[in-house]
Design a protein around this motif. Structure first.
Motif, PDB file in Angstrom:
ATOM      1  N   GLU A   1       0.741  -1.195   0.056  1.00 29.88           N
ATOM      2  CA  GLU A   1       0.172  -0.211   0.123  1.00 29.88           C
ATOM      3  C   GLU A   1       0.856   1.160   0.208  1.00 29.88           C
ATOM      4  N   LYS A   2       1.991   1.384   0.872  1.00 30.89           N
ATOM      5  CA  LYS A   2       2.666   2.286   0.818  1.00 30.89           C
ATOM      6  C   LYS A   2       3.670   2.522  -0.391  1.00 30.89           C
ATOM      7  N   GLU A   3       4.041   1.592  -0.981  1.00 28.14           N
ATOM      8  CA  GLU A   3       4.731   1.582  -2.322  1.00 28.14           C
ATOM      9  C   GLU A   3       3.831   2.289  -3.343  1.00 28.14           C
ATOM     10  N   LYS A   4       2.501   1.586  -3.600  1.00 27.16           N
ATOM     11  CA  LYS A   4       1.533   2.045  -4.414  1.00 27.16           C
ATOM     12  C   LYS A   4       1.387   3.501  -4.102  1.00 27.16           C
ATOM     13  N   LEU A   5       1.029   4.151  -2.949  1.00 26.18           N
ATOM     14  CA  LEU A   5       0.784   5.478  -2.841  1.00 26.18           C
ATOM     15  C   LEU A   5       1.987   6.402  -3.068  1.00 26.18           C
ATOM     16  N   THR A   6       3.081   5.880  -2.708  1.00 23.98           N
ATOM     17  CA  THR A   6       4.594   6.598  -3.013  1.00 23.98           C
ATOM     18  C   THR A   6       4.583   6.830  -4.361  1.00 23.98           C
ATOM     19  N   GLU A   7       4.360   5.590  -5.315  1.00 20.19           N
ATOM     20  CA  GLU A   7       4.458   5.873  -6.743  1.00 20.19           C
ATOM     21  C   GLU A   7       3.408   6.713  -7.271  1.00 20.19           C
ATOM     22  N   GLY A   8       2.051   6.659  -6.846  1.00 15.85           N
ATOM     23  CA  GLY A   8       0.904   7.631  -7.256  1.00 15.85           C
ATOM     24  C   GLY A   8       1.277   9.052  -7.114  1.00 15.85           C
ATOM     25  N   ILE A   9       1.992   9.242  -5.721  1.00 15.98           N
ATOM     26  CA  ILE A   9       2.358  10.601  -5.382  1.00 15.98           C
ATOM     27  C   ILE A   9       3.262  11.142  -6.312  1.00 15.98           C
ATOM     28  N   ASN A  10       4.451  10.314  -6.617  1.00  9.63           N
ATOM     29  CA  ASN A  10       5.326  10.790  -7.684  1.00  9.63           C
ATOM     30  C   ASN A  10       5.025  11.286  -8.926  1.00  9.63           C
ATOM     31  N   GLN A  11       3.993  10.208  -9.428  1.00  2.74           N
ATOM     32  CA  GLN A  11       3.392  10.324 -10.669  1.00  2.74           C
ATOM     33  C   GLN A  11       2.480  11.716 -10.860  1.00  2.74           C
ATOM     34  N   ALA A  12       1.783  11.854  -9.803  1.00  2.00           N
ATOM     35  CA  ALA A  12       0.951  13.024  -9.726  1.00  2.00           C
ATOM     36  C   ALA A  12       1.793  14.335  -9.627  1.00  2.00           C
ATOM     37  N   GLN A  13       2.973  14.231  -9.033  1.00 10.36           N
ATOM     38  CA  GLN A  13       3.757  15.214  -8.792  1.00 10.36           C
ATOM     39  C   GLN A  13       4.411  15.657 -10.195  1.00 10.36           C
ATOM     40  N   VAL A  14       4.704  14.730 -10.854  1.00 14.15           N
ATOM     41  CA  VAL A  14       5.506  14.640 -12.128  1.00 14.15           C
ATOM     42  C   VAL A  14       4.543  15.461 -13.145  1.00 14.15           C
ATOM     43  N   ARG A  15       3.102  15.077 -13.015  1.00 12.61           N
ATOM     44  CA  ARG A  15       2.208  15.409 -13.958  1.00 12.61           C
ATOM     45  C   ARG A  15       1.570  17.014 -13.556  1.00 12.61           C
TER      46      ARG A  15
END
Length: 561
Positions: A482-496
């Motif tokens: 869950e933490k890996e998924k959220l971290t990845e989602g945060i990184n992708q959203a920040q790039v966008r």
């Protein structure tokens, strides 16, 4: 008994939570790109297909990767990154389509020491993208690999190898050019290549066409007339002939005889039996791109193959061409003097919507006026004998009015959007993609904080007996994922989010420079040059104006939606 009852309730709640998140505990796969590259010289006799098969097999053997697309640059050097498929790959990386890139070895990715290191150490970590090199056993997601001294040394060796190979190729080319024994790589229109003898041989099908072109020019026919004759006789172009008889390539719809092709044939010394080396040169190790050279630098070997055109005829054609060129230059100079002040407002911008040809600008004088008014219009010269096909005309004044109307409409729309975009940038707007991304990032950051807090209490609950070992391990694994998924989602959203902010800034910068022209309705050549990319004109009267900043405009419209 109360202790047991409380423990039973907690266990039951955790079991229910596990069931709710059962779908999340499945193994996650990274969207993966396979990138293969091979230079013009086939290194170690390796084929590009061998590379592709190796990459696909590696991805198939590792379940954490999911192949999304394969990018292949065949015949491109690794010393720079101006490669079509690599550019497409990086576009997909920046849009979040690709999360991992797999290459055979780092030299396939690039042989430029500085830029390769910049991608590995800066760009990919920022975009949260992994680079995996199979033969080097390198994974950019591992800190020990990124910080290892081995990788910089390997990248430096790869660049030194590329420079050394380039230098050897250039020296080899110069040596063989001087001796005249260079291997003939491709045929010339009118000849075919005898690979056993490494010699050009007369092609009995196309050589008569070359001879006819020379005869027509000697008779006083211009390149335009020769093109019309070839079209009327339905003669295949040099590319079309090669595509159907030698290399089996698809012929593009735009392929046709042109004046430039006739010029290339008329000036080619190969038709009198000579071989010319060094018309174009390039040397990557000297940072010298491919370029045309001065005729004084050419190396010419005479009588290397049978002539198609007699040398006296060839010399006569060269003299005629030289005189014609001088005459055209002088006519052009006089024309510019006569028509001073009447300049093409849309140079190389007006296109025929039917055939894609750049329309020709023509000046004329309206002698109906007292002193004659000099004006201009555009027309399409393409014609294939069909009534009503192309040949349309459009007056320059009509284009000026239409284009300026489009420009002022665009400026007005941009000014109308300015206030909303500024509020969106400042965070005071209630809608738009940027607002959604900020909310999304905040929500995921909050969920990540809660997941970390819950994860931190798991061992305490296990130690006190609230959880048994199986429950503890299952919940621990769940929260790790869950933490890996959220971290990845945060990184992708920040790039966008950064990309959206950049698009808004570009839009506001363009708007700021254009706002001064909002109330100015007069024709403005500076605005035309700065904003207009292409103008498409249809025989049915349609005019389509394509702006240079249309991509910035479109991005912002999508963001606001």
């Amino acid at each position: 008994m109360a202790r047991k009852s409380r423990r039973a309730n907690v266990v039951q709640e955790k079991k229910e939570e596990l069931q709710v998140f059962a779908s999340i505990i499945t193994q996650k796969q990274l969207a993966t790109a396979a990138y293969a590259r091979l230079s013009v010289e086939k290194e170690n006799d390796e084929s590009i297909q061998t590379q592709i098969e190796l990459l696909h097999q590696y991805i198939q053997d590792h379940e954490e990767y999911k192949l999304v697309d394969t990018y292949v640059d065949d015949g491109y050097t690794g010393t720079d990154f101006d490669r079509p498929e690599f550019i497409r790959l990086m576009d997909d990386v920046r849009t979040g389509k690709i999360q991992a890139i797999i290459v055979k070895d780092l030299s396939r990715f690039g042989r430029n020491f500085i830029e390769t290191g910049y991608y590995i150490e800066t760009i990919f970590p920022c975009l949260n993208v992994r680079l995996i090199s199979i033969n080097d056993e390198f994974d950019s997601s591992r800190a020990e690999d990124r910080n290892s001294m081995v990788m910089p040394i390997k990248n430096m060796i790869n660049e030194m190898y590329a420079k050394d190979a380039s230098k050897k190729r250039v020296l080899s080319f110069e040596m063989h050019s001087q001796r005249g024994d260079m291997k003939i790589a491709k045929s010339i229109y009118g000849y075919y290549v005898d690979k056993e003898k490494n010699q050009l041989k007369v092609n009995l099908e196309t050589a008569p066409i070359v001879q006819a072109i020379f005869r027509w020019y000697q008779m006083g026919k211009g390149t335009g007339d020769i093109v019309k004759r070839l079209k009327m006789l339905d003669i295949m172009t040099p590319f079309a002939y090669k595509a159907t008889h030698e290399i089996e390539m698809e012929i593009p719809e735009t392929d046709r005889w042109t004046g430039d092709r006739i010029k290339t044939i008329l000036l080619n010394q190969s038709y009198i039996g000579s071989t010319v080396y060094g018309k174009r040169k390039a040397a990557k190790y000297r940072n010298m791109p491919e370029h045309h050279t001065d005729p004084s630098e050419w190396i010419i070997h005479e009588n290397t193959h049978e002539a198609i055109v007699a040398e006296p005829d060839f010399e006569e054609v060269q003299e005629r061409w030289e005189k014609r060129s001088d005459f055209m230059k002088e006519s052009f100079r006089r024309g510019r003097s006569r028509w001073a002040g009447v300049e093409d407002s849309f140079p190389q911008k007006v296109k025929c919507m039917e055939c894609g040809t750049t329309m020709t600008y023509m000046r004329y004088t309206n002698f109906g006026q007292s002193q004659g008014v000099r004006k201009g219009f555009y027309y399409c010269k393409e014609y294939d004998g069909k009534p009503g096909y192309c040949r349309q005309k459009v007056h320059e004044d009509l284009l000026k009015i239409t284009v300026m109307d489009q420009i002022h409409h665009m400026i007005k729309v941009m000014c109308d959007k300015k206030e909303v975009l500024e509020k969106m940038k400042e965070g005071t707007c209630e809608k738009g993609e940027l607002v959604s991304l900020r909310v999304k990032i905040q929500n995921m950051q909050y969920r990540l904080m809660k997941a970390e807090e819950t994860s931190a209490t798991l061992y305490e609950n296990f130690a006190t007996g609230l959880l048994d070992e199986q429950e503890y391990l299952a919940l621990k694994e769940h929260y790790v994922q869950e933490k890996e998924k959220l971290t990845e989602g945060i990184n992708q959203a920040q790039v966008r989010k950064r990309m959206v902010e950049k698009s808004i800034e570009e839009f506001l910068e363009v708007e700021k420079n254009l706002e001064q022209y909002l109330d100015d309705r007069s024709f403005n050549q500076k605005l035309i040059d700065k904003l207009v990319d292409k103008i498409f004109v249809s025989s049915k009267g349609m005019i389509e104006v394509r702006m240079k900043c249309s991509d910035v405009f479109q991005k912002v419209m999508e963001i606001m939606e």
